[in-house]
Design an enzyme around this catalytic site. Structure first.
Site, short mmCIF file in Angstrom:
data_model
loop_
_atom_site.label_atom_id
_atom_site.label_comp_id
_atom_site.label_asym_id
_atom_site.label_seq_id
_atom_site.Cartn_x
_atom_site.Cartn_y
_atom_site.Cartn_z
CG PHE A 131 5.42 5.79 -2.50
CD1 PHE A 131 6.16 4.89 -3.05
CD2 PHE A 131 5.13 5.39 -1.18
CE1 PHE A 131 6.56 3.67 -2.71
CE2 PHE A 131 5.42 4.54 -0.60
CZ PHE A 131 6.06 3.40 -1.48
CD GLN A 163 -2.00 3.67 5.73
OE1 GLN A 163 -0.83 3.63 5.78
NE2 GLN A 163 -2.42 4.96 4.95
CG HIS A 172 -0.35 -1.44 2.61
ND1 HIS A 172 -0.54 -1.94 1.18
CD2 HIS A 172 0.68 -0.60 2.40
CE1 HIS A 172 0.27 -1.26 0.55
NE2 HIS A 172 1.22 -0.61 1.22
CG LEU A 220 3.41 -3.99 2.45
CD1 LEU A 220 2.00 -3.56 2.96
CD2 LEU A 220 4.51 -3.09 2.98
CD GLU A 260 1.38 3.52 -1.85
OE1 GLU A 260 0.71 3.23 -0.85
OE2 GLU A 260 1.70 4.94 -2.03
NE ARG A 272 0.27 2.98 1.76
CZ ARG A 272 1.09 2.93 2.27
NH1 ARG A 272 1.18 2.94 3.79
NH2 ARG A 272 2.46 2.90 2.02
CG HIS A 285 0.39 -0.82 6.57
ND1 HIS A 285 1.51 -1.93 6.53
CD2 HIS A 285 0.83 0.12 5.95
CE1 HIS A 285 2.51 -1.17 5.98
NE2 HIS A 285 2.18 0.02 5.80
NE ARG A 298 1.74 5.21 7.46
CZ ARG A 298 2.71 4.43 6.76
NH1 ARG A 298 3.52 5.27 5.96
NH2 ARG A 298 2.55 3.33 6.62
#
Ligand SMILES: Cc1cc2nc3c(=O)[nH]c(=O)nc-3n(C[C@H](O)[C@H](O)[C@H](O)COP(=O)(O)OP(=O)(O)OC[C@H]3O[C@@H](n4cnc5c(N)ncnc54)[C@H](O)[C@@H]3O)c2cc1C
Ligand code: SF4
Ligand code: FES
Lengths: 281, 609
Positions: B113, B233, B235, B245, B248, B281, B346, B381
């Site tokens: 990730f 955040q 995304h 969404l 990721e 991100r 996000h 994050r």
């Protein structure tokens, strides 16, 4: 009680895959037709069920018509929200995720149970008729009481319950094949579409119904639960208002927005019940 | 009045985990949630859950990645607790039957990730959150924990001492959505807020319609500071039409980003020469918008995310859900075409200030999950770090509220007399429009817990009656849209001083309009119009605090990019922005970041990917 397993073949019922492909085709055609993003001056016509037990002129159920501006990619939920925000803030329906995971906006759209958020308006004939899920008491407008559905879900003891657990830092191994076997059954979002589409459930309030039986399937076929637990699960699904009520009409499978092969899962449980009975002969 | 030992507000991952933990300690627990627990937005999470499970991985590495990802705005004790406890929490989930994706040998599968130095993201297809939420809810059913579903909590019942640190929480007021009944809930031991994010402050968000920041607003108004609210955040891969969404995980599996020239811009324009699409991100979001702003976007709006080369088999095995999302919500067949994507709001790194036990500065009031800020995610994050946050700190909050002694926390909470005050020239006066008389809940001197709840109920009944009796005014939707547009225009991925000030002015106007808000629907039965009207007030508080934080923080750190301040100013800004409501007059102050924990100490380094 009959212990015969009815045949599952039924060629009249389109399987979810075929349905999906067909809808895609229609959408593609419509997309090509509509070049512009917002289609100038064009609207979508909605006929929406209205009812409020508290307000005098809404106590008599009726349909309201809304004309909402059309845009490309518009879903039934988009249309409903627009009708509410633009014309009538009292229009009431449940919705939250708007991405087909929360299961709160299952509605009866053009005569069929669908998630409003994942139904494109271009796939439907107009006026689009929107009603609450059938066979449920209506609370207000498109909102139905879901308590009974939740009760049925709870009654199959819907929780993983293995006999023993490995140590606190160890995993309980599960073969990829077993995961594959239960995979589809774990996708249920508790929308209630299947239950509402089922004729048997409509006539028998105690029938566990497709969603709860599917939940039972999910745990029954998980290889990590012990034999005793399995037997208890079979007892629950075999009871009077359990699997044997299912007459394989496929309506649940047809409406499930998560493409869960519900009828097949119920059949699989019936087969287990038969096998189990044979064991005791 | 309803009464329980521990009351949990919210039935998402954090709320359910907290309730189970409190129940396991023998407390009589109830969950009160405005939507049925399985409808919570945790169910929408797709990608996965990070935990150092493998032998050649370690909690220290997970802590390092988290600290680095946070751009050194996380507190070390929180990061430690988190990285150390995540593995056992994930195994616990597995023991509860979570249908994780499996390796051939039957163990749970992990994948790479963004921003992680090891592939430590466990997952269940591309619908991890759905399985997580349902697994937790099943355990709640198994334990027979009470659930008040479709009960909308509107106000905390807190004593009204001058100093918030002397106050105590005894419960809250909630509306039974179905009947419209306004009732009090009294908690003998503690109230845990687990109300999730607040994406509704923006008009393009991955968040559900129910995520309006109610918990943040309620705690803030009761006197609890809110922390690092500017850290939002965005995304990088959301579908342009809806904000849905695209996980990721697509990039984790090898998905590629292209601009309109067909270039893999992450590499070709040097945004992240090492990690490319798998940079964190904030980096990818800025890269995409820069491409669009420089004319290399598609339709001046988005870029392409392509996963076709992964092959149908792999896609259907690990990312099947993405194929359906792209199809249902964007009309794109992701097996045959690239998917259009752009950044969208996000996640909130900031929120209600808590320590690592989930406690706030008000006695008996806890917060966990996205609504809380234990200061784990700092300025950015990492993907896959929010879900374990729910279990680790949700469980701690549940245990502590049930009376378990978790030892002395290392993270301080509450406004501090000698804290550094912010010196910012606000373009308009923020906060309450009219002087506030009876906030927080109780009237002077009420000490009996039941009376504190009763007072709050009376105040709330009066407010709702008044709202419903207004015959004319402004509809909440007009106000909400105004705020969302201002935030999207000026307090988005890119921020500059003039814009943020404009946003604050717009929000002020919106607040003034809110004094005239009225509810069209006069029925008490399932009145969503009333509910959305009340939620809009939370949206106002959240938006205003984000904009205030964004104006105050004159540097560039993590998700917070400022045009006039293109560098991270470690000398001045290794500190949290804190905002206290102070009975209607917001006051901003700072708290230093804790770079030292029990086992680790951090030296800020440049972030490169
Ligand atoms: C689309 C998407 C994908 C994501 N993917 C990942 C991922 O792959 N990995 C990861 O780690 N993180 C991911 N995240 C982030 C993570 O999922 C969330 O941060 C997390 O689920 C939040 O959980 P929660 O329990 O705090 O809140 P939620 O699950 O949002 O629950 C909030 C609860 O509070 C209740 N509530 C709110 N207000 C009130 C009120 N006034 N009264 C009563 N009840 C109220 C709601 O009913 C709901 O039950 C994702 C987030 C999104 C949006
Ligand atoms: S089985 Fe399908 S139709 Fe039935 S409740 Fe679950 S998701 Fe809905
Ligand atoms: S709004 Fe969540 S399923 Fe449709």
């Amino acid at each position: 009680m009959s212990t015969e397993t009815p045949e599952t073949e039924d060629s009249d019922v389109p399987d979810p895959q075929t349905r999906r492909l067909k809808e895609k085709e229609t959408r593609k055609a419509a997309k090509e037709e509509a070049a512009a993003d917002v289609i100038e001056g064009e609207t979508v016509e909605l006929k929406v069920f209205r009812y409020d037990p508290e307000i005098a002129d809404k106590q008599e159920p009726r349909f309201d018509t809304f004309h909402v501006p059309k845009f490309e990619g518009m879903t039934v939920l988009d249309a409903l929200m627009d009708a509410r925000d633009r014309y009538d803030p009292t229009l009431t329906f449940r919705h939250s995720c708007r991405q087909a995971v929360c299961g709160s906006d299952a509605l009866f759209v053009n005569g069929r149970q669908r998630l409003a958020c994942k139904t494109q308006t271009v796939d439907l004939d107009e006026p689009i008729q929107i009603e609450p899920l059938p066979h449920r008491p209506v609370v207000k407008d498109l909102v139905v009481d879901m308590e009974h559905f939740y009760d049925q879900m709870r009654s199959v003891e819907p929780f993983f319950d293995p006999d023993e657990l490995p140590g606190p830092d160890q995993q309980q191994l599960q073969t990829p094949e077993n995961r594959e076997q239960v995979k589809m059954s774990t996708r249920c979002i508790w929308c209630g579409a299947c239950m509402s589409s089922c004729n048997i459930a409509a006539g028998d309030n105690q029938y566990l119904g497709p969603a709860a039986l599917n939940k039972a399937y999910r745990f029954y076929f998980d290889e990590r639960e012990g034999e005793n637990r399995q037997e208890e699960r079979l007892k629950i699904v075999e009871e009077e208002h359990g699997v044997w009520r299912c007459q394989t009409q496929f309506s649940c499978t047809e409406v499930c927005p998560k493409d869960i092969p519900l009828t097949e899962h119920i059949q699989a449980l019936k087969r287990e019940a038969v096998k189990n009975n044979l064991k005791f002969w | 009045m309803y009464e329980h030992d521990v009351l949990v507000v919210g039935g998402g991952g954090a709320g359910l985990r907290a309730a189970i933990a409190a129940h396991e300690e023998g407390a009589d627990v109830a969950i009160v949630s405005k939507i049925h627990p399985v409808r919570s937005h945790t169910g929408a999470a797709e990608g996965g859950i990070n935990a150092a499970l493998q032998e050649d991985d370690s909690w220290e590495d997970h802590a390092y990645d988290t600290m680095k990802g946070s751009d050194y705005l996380a507190d070390a004790p929180a990061v430690e607790t988190f990285a150390q406890t995540s593995p056992e929490e994930v195994i616990q989930l597995e023991h509860w039957g979570m249908p994780f994706s499996r390796n051939e040998d039957g163990t749970v599968m992990q994948r790479p990730f963004g921003g992680l130095s090891y592939p430590r993201t466990t997952y269940a297809g591309a619908e991890t959150g759905h399985h997580l939420l349902h697994t937790l809810y099943e355990q709640v059913v198994k334990r027979g924990i009470d659930v008040y579903q479709e009960w909308f909590v509107t106000r905390l019942a807190v004593t009204d001492e001058e100093d918030p640190e002397d106050r105590s929480a005894h419960g809250f007021v909630a509306i039974d959505v179905k009947s419209g009944e306004v009732a009090g809930f009294k908690a003998r031991n503690g109230v845990i807020l687990a109300t999730g994010g607040a994406g509704q402050a923006y008009d393009h968000t991955t968040n559900a319609v129910s995520l309006t920041g109610d918990g943040i607003s309620m705690a803030y108004r009761a006197g609890v500071p809110i922390e690092d609210m500017e850290m939002i955040q965005f995304h990088p891969t959301t579908l342009p039409s809806t904000g849905v969404l695209i996980t990721e995980g697509v990039r984790g599996e090898g998905g590629r980003l292209f601009n309109s020239e067909g270039e893999r811009f992450m590499f070709e324009y040097g945004y992240a020469t090492n990690d490319g699409e798998l940079a964190s991100r904030d980096v990818v979001s800025r890269a995409e918008l820069t491409e669009v702003n420089e004319g290399r976007g598609i339709n001046d709006e988005y870029v392409y995310l392509d996963m076709r080369h992964l092959g149908e088999e792999r896609i259907m095995d690990r990312l099947e859900n993405i194929v359906h999302l792209a199809e249902d919500f964007e009309g794109v067949n992701a097996l045959e075409e690239p998917m259009p994507v752009k950044p969208g709001q996000h996640y909130m790194m900031g929120g209600i200030e808590t320590n690592e036990h989930g406690q706030t500065c008000i006695d008996g009031l806890y917060a966990a999950g996205e609504t809380a800020c234990v200061s784990l995610h700092g300025a950015n994050r990492l993907g896959g770090n929010a879900l374990p946050d729910l279990f680790v700190f949700g469980a701690n909050a549940g245990r502590h509220a049930a009376g378990v002694d978790l030892g002395d926390p290392m993270i301080p909470v509450g406004p501090d007399d000698d804290a550094e005050r912010a010196d910012v020239d606000w373009p308009v006066e923020p906060g309450a429009v009219e002087p506030v008389v009876e906030e927080p809940a109780a009237d002077g001197g009420v000490t009996d817990p039941a009376a504190v709840v009763e007072t709050a109920v009376e105040a709330e009944k009066a407010r709702i009656d008044e709202l419903l009796s207004r015959e004319d005014g402004v509809e909440h939707m007009e106000i909400r849209k105004k705020v969302q547009q201002a935030m999207t225009e000026w307090v988005n991925v890119f921020r500059e001083e003039e814009g943020i000030k404009k946003a604050l002015k717009e929000i002020r106007e919106a607040r003034e309009m809110y004094s005239d808000v009225y509810v069209t629907d006069k029925s008490r039965t399932f009145n969503t119009d009333l509910q959305h009207t009340l939620e809009t007030e939370s949206v106002l508080d959240v938006a205003e605090s984000i904009a205030m934080g964004a104006l105050a923080r004159t540097e560039f750190r993590g998700a917070h990019w400022r045009k006039e301040h293109q560098e991270r100013k470690d000398d001045e800004w290794i500190k949290h922005t804190m905002l206290s409501w102070n009975d209607g007059e917001p006051e901003m102050w700072y708290r230093p970041v804790l770079l030292e924990g029990e086992d680790t100490e951090w030296e800020p380094k440049e972030r490169s990917y």
